[in-house]
Design a protein around this motif. Structure first.
Motif, PDB file in Angstrom:
ATOM      1  N   GLY A   1     -52.335  24.223   5.730  1.00  0.00           N
ATOM      2  CA  GLY A   1     -51.003  24.336   5.158  1.00  0.00           C
ATOM      3  C   GLY A   1     -50.879  23.481   3.908  1.00  0.00           C
ATOM      4  N   MET A   2     -50.027  23.902   2.987  1.00  0.00           N
ATOM      5  CA  MET A   2     -49.790  23.166   1.745  1.00  0.00           C
ATOM      6  C   MET A   2     -48.325  23.320   1.355  1.00  0.00           C
ATOM      7  N   LEU A   3     -47.886  22.453   0.461  1.00  0.00           N
ATOM      8  CA  LEU A   3     -46.546  22.543  -0.093  1.00  0.00           C
ATOM      9  C   LEU A   3     -46.606  23.394  -1.360  1.00  0.00           C
ATOM     10  N   TYR A   4     -46.028  24.602  -1.276  1.00  0.00           N
ATOM     11  CA  TYR A   4     -45.947  25.498  -2.438  1.00  0.00           C
ATOM     12  C   TYR A   4     -44.764  25.064  -3.304  1.00  0.00           C
ATOM     13  N   TYR A   5     -44.933  25.112  -4.618  1.00  0.00           N
ATOM     14  CA  TYR A   5     -43.820  24.789  -5.511  1.00  0.00           C
ATOM     15  C   TYR A   5     -43.857  25.697  -6.744  1.00  0.00           C
ATOM     16  N   ARG A   6     -42.676  25.995  -7.263  1.00  0.00           N
ATOM     17  CA  ARG A   6     -42.567  26.801  -8.481  1.00  0.00           C
ATOM     18  C   ARG A   6     -42.746  25.893  -9.694  1.00  0.00           C
ATOM     19  N   LYS A   7     -43.784  26.145 -10.460  1.00  0.00           N
ATOM     20  CA  LYS A   7     -44.062  25.315 -11.624  1.00  0.00           C
ATOM     21  C   LYS A   7     -42.905  25.309 -12.617  1.00  0.00           C
ATOM     22  N   SER A   8     -42.371  26.495 -12.919  1.00  0.00           N
ATOM     23  CA  SER A   8     -41.332  26.595 -13.945  1.00  0.00           C
ATOM     24  C   SER A   8     -40.055  25.873 -13.525  1.00  0.00           C
ATOM     25  N   VAL A   9     -39.705  25.989 -12.259  1.00  0.00           N
ATOM     26  CA  VAL A   9     -38.464  25.368 -11.789  1.00  0.00           C
ATOM     27  C   VAL A   9     -38.589  23.846 -11.822  1.00  0.00           C
ATOM     28  N   LEU A  10     -39.720  23.322 -11.338  1.00  0.00           N
ATOM     29  CA  LEU A  10     -39.894  21.872 -11.361  1.00  0.00           C
ATOM     30  C   LEU A  10     -39.977  21.347 -12.787  1.00  0.00           C
ATOM     31  N   LYS A  11     -40.639  22.088 -13.665  1.00  0.00           N
ATOM     32  CA  LYS A  11     -40.742  21.655 -15.059  1.00  0.00           C
ATOM     33  C   LYS A  11     -39.372  21.592 -15.713  1.00  0.00           C
ATOM     34  N   ASP A  12     -38.559  22.629 -15.496  1.00  0.00           N
ATOM     35  CA  ASP A  12     -37.220  22.652 -16.088  1.00  0.00           C
ATOM     36  C   ASP A  12     -36.357  21.498 -15.568  1.00  0.00           C
ATOM     37  N   ALA A  13     -36.613  21.071 -14.338  1.00  0.00           N
ATOM     38  CA  ALA A  13     -35.837  19.980 -13.744  1.00  0.00           C
ATOM     39  C   ALA A  13     -36.438  18.615 -14.046  1.00  0.00           C
ATOM     40  N   GLY A  14     -37.570  18.605 -14.743  1.00  0.00           N
ATOM     41  CA  GLY A  14     -38.219  17.343 -15.059  1.00  0.00           C
ATOM     42  C   GLY A  14     -38.826  16.660 -13.857  1.00  0.00           C
ATOM     43  N   ILE A  15     -39.343  17.454 -12.938  1.00  0.00           N
ATOM     44  CA  ILE A  15     -39.888  16.920 -11.682  1.00  0.00           C
ATOM     45  C   ILE A  15     -41.387  17.193 -11.612  1.00  0.00           C
ATOM     46  N   GLU A  16     -42.156  16.169 -11.263  1.00  0.00           N
ATOM     47  CA  GLU A  16     -43.581  16.328 -11.005  1.00  0.00           C
ATOM     48  C   GLU A  16     -43.786  16.726  -9.545  1.00  0.00           C
ATOM     49  N   PRO A  17     -44.868  17.449  -9.240  1.00  0.00           N
ATOM     50  CA  PRO A  17     -45.155  17.755  -7.829  1.00  0.00           C
ATOM     51  C   PRO A  17     -45.162  16.465  -7.012  1.00  0.00           C
TER      52      PRO A  17
ATOM     53  N   GLY B   1     -46.013  25.936   3.585  1.00  0.00           N
ATOM     54  CA  GLY B   1     -46.515  27.225   4.046  1.00  0.00           C
ATOM     55  C   GLY B   1     -48.009  27.205   4.273  1.00  0.00           C
ATOM     56  N   GLY B   2     -48.519  28.337   4.741  1.00  0.00           N
ATOM     57  CA  GLY B   2     -49.923  28.430   5.117  1.00  0.00           C
ATOM     58  C   GLY B   2     -50.782  29.079   4.066  1.00  0.00           C
TER      59      GLY B   2
END
Length: 426
Positions: free
Chosen positions: A150-166, A265-266
């Motif tokens: 399992g891993m933590l999936y994240y949307r690159k564009s959404v985090l980038k727009d919010a100024g958030i690093e994984p 998610g898996g």
């Protein structure tokens, strides 16, 4: 245990290439197939992926073509596979060869034969984590087929727009989930049960830098494990988690449909996510508790085992060796054609382009560097329940984390002692 998603590649071709009759009754292990031909039975649980049944039928037929004196009867078992397998093994009417998740109690009960002698030089090619999952007192009792994680999936564009690093730590994950909770949408989905889904009661402890059971001893009764559960409570009570999603954490639809920008998610959903989102996503392991912790995830999969009660143990072992050690083409096909899973051999990983670059490589690196076996040889359902109850009490009832950890550790210790006391390997 991980789930397979449906893939249709090759199903029709395999079906037309072979027509074998597959029953759902076990028969007697090692029964005669007529004349001087030996018949061995091989059980599989009912995979949902189209083409999987036809593939294992063809594997069996190919083996008989090369070894005419051995017929392999494939049995596709619907319903509660673990219960049916346990019943058959206890009664002595079970299969000669069967797939199993890592269940140490079968080993200690003397129900499976050691397979040390069939690995040969190929042993070094298997991922060490996968081999260790079925090793007791230096003896290997299975051959791993595939792993999943399992891993933590994240949307690159959404985090980038919010100024958030994984997120790399729990504080970063909590902060990101809160910041991404906006416009009526939550920032994170980890399961409809909140913090007790998707192996998280175990992953939380691992993220603190602790093991749960090590070398046959329970080792998580400490303040670090308690701190991990306290931090999970902080996350789960932050009002930033999606609850009541149309599908649970093991389904990627909430992430794909944009209900959340981050989801636990898996690996089995990787192909579907990539097909829908292209390269606008990334994956990271579950974040470390803090600077003293470590990223963490689980790994686990199916293994091939040989019944110790088989009347043809050597023939059964020869078949397992042919299919799951020597036949790397079949192993590669099994790992790639019926859902995104992790091959358990380094040489096969290197032959699959999707696993040599992100995001596929990220899954393989996570298993190797941060993976913990989801259910080792001293694991039991009672221990699993005790950990889930402990985290649930901390998160939902405000219970004292240190006391809950001690209670769970006491139960786990009693289970390990029971397994050792009942062992027939002495």
């Amino acid at each position: 245990m991980y789930k397979h998603t449906a893939k249709t590649l090759g199903a029709a071709a395999l079906a037309s290439a072979l027509a074998l009759t597959v029953g759902c009754s076990s028969g007697t292990p090692g029964a005669s197939g007529g004349d001087d031909q030996i018949e061995i039975t091989q059980w599989y649980h009912e995979y949902g992926a189209p083409g999987a049944k036809e593939a294992v039928q063809k594997f069996a037929a190919d083996y008989t073509k090369e070894n005419p004196k051995v017929k392999v009867k494939v049995v596709w078992v619907p319903g509660d596979y673990p219960a049916k397998l346990n019943s058959a093994l206890l009664s002595g009417t079970g299969p000669d060869v069967f797939e199993s998740s890592p269940v140490g109690e079968r080993i200690f009960a003397g129900q499976v034969a050691p397979l040390d002698d069939i690995y040969g030089d190929a042993k070094s090619d298997f991922l060490p984590n996968s081999i260790s999952s079925m090793t007791v007192d230096g003896h290997i009792y299975a051959v791993p087929m595939t792993d999943g994680t399992g891993m933590l999936y994240y949307r690159k564009s959404v985090l980038k727009d919010a100024g958030i690093e994984p997120p790399a730590t729990m504080d970063e994950l909590i902060s990101a989930a809160k910041k991404l909770t906006t416009g009526g949408k939550k920032g994170l989905f980890i399961g409809n049960d909140g913090c007790t889904s998707g192996q998280l009661p175990k992953i939380a402890i691992w993220s603190s830098g602790q093991e749960i059971i090590k070398d046959g001893s329970v080792v998580f009764d400490n303040d670090r494990a308690a701190k991990a559960y306290e931090k999970m409570a902080e996350l789960c009570n932050s009002d930033s988690l999606l609850l009541g999603a149309p599908a649970d954490w093991y389904d990627s639809s909430s992430f794909i449909d944009g209900l959340v920008p981050m989801q636990w998610g898996g690996q089995w959903t990787l192909d579907e996510v990539e097909e829908n989102l292209g390269d606008d996503f990334g994956v990271v392991p579950w974040p470390a508790l803090d600077a003293q912790g470590t990223p963490a995830t689980w790994y686990g999969g199916w293994h091939q085992q040989v019944s110790s009660k088989s009347k043809n143990i050597q023939a059964a072992k020869d078949f397992v060796q042919w299919l799951w050690i020597k036949n790397t083409d079949a192993q590669k096909k099994w790992a790639t054609d019926f859902g995104s899973t992790a091959p358990v051999r380094e040489s096969i990983v290197a032959e699959i382009p999707a696993l040599t670059k992100s995001p596929g490589k990220d899954f393989m690196d996570a298993i190797k560097n941060y993976g913990h076996l989801e259910s080792g040889v001293y694991w039991s359902t009672a221990t699993e329940t005790a950990l889930g109850d402990a985290l649930n009490n901390v998160v939902k009832n405000g219970a004292d984390a240190r006391a809950e950890i001690s209670k769970a550790a006491a139960k786990a210790t009693s289970e390990v002692e029971r397994i050792k006391a009942d062992s027939k390997l002495k």
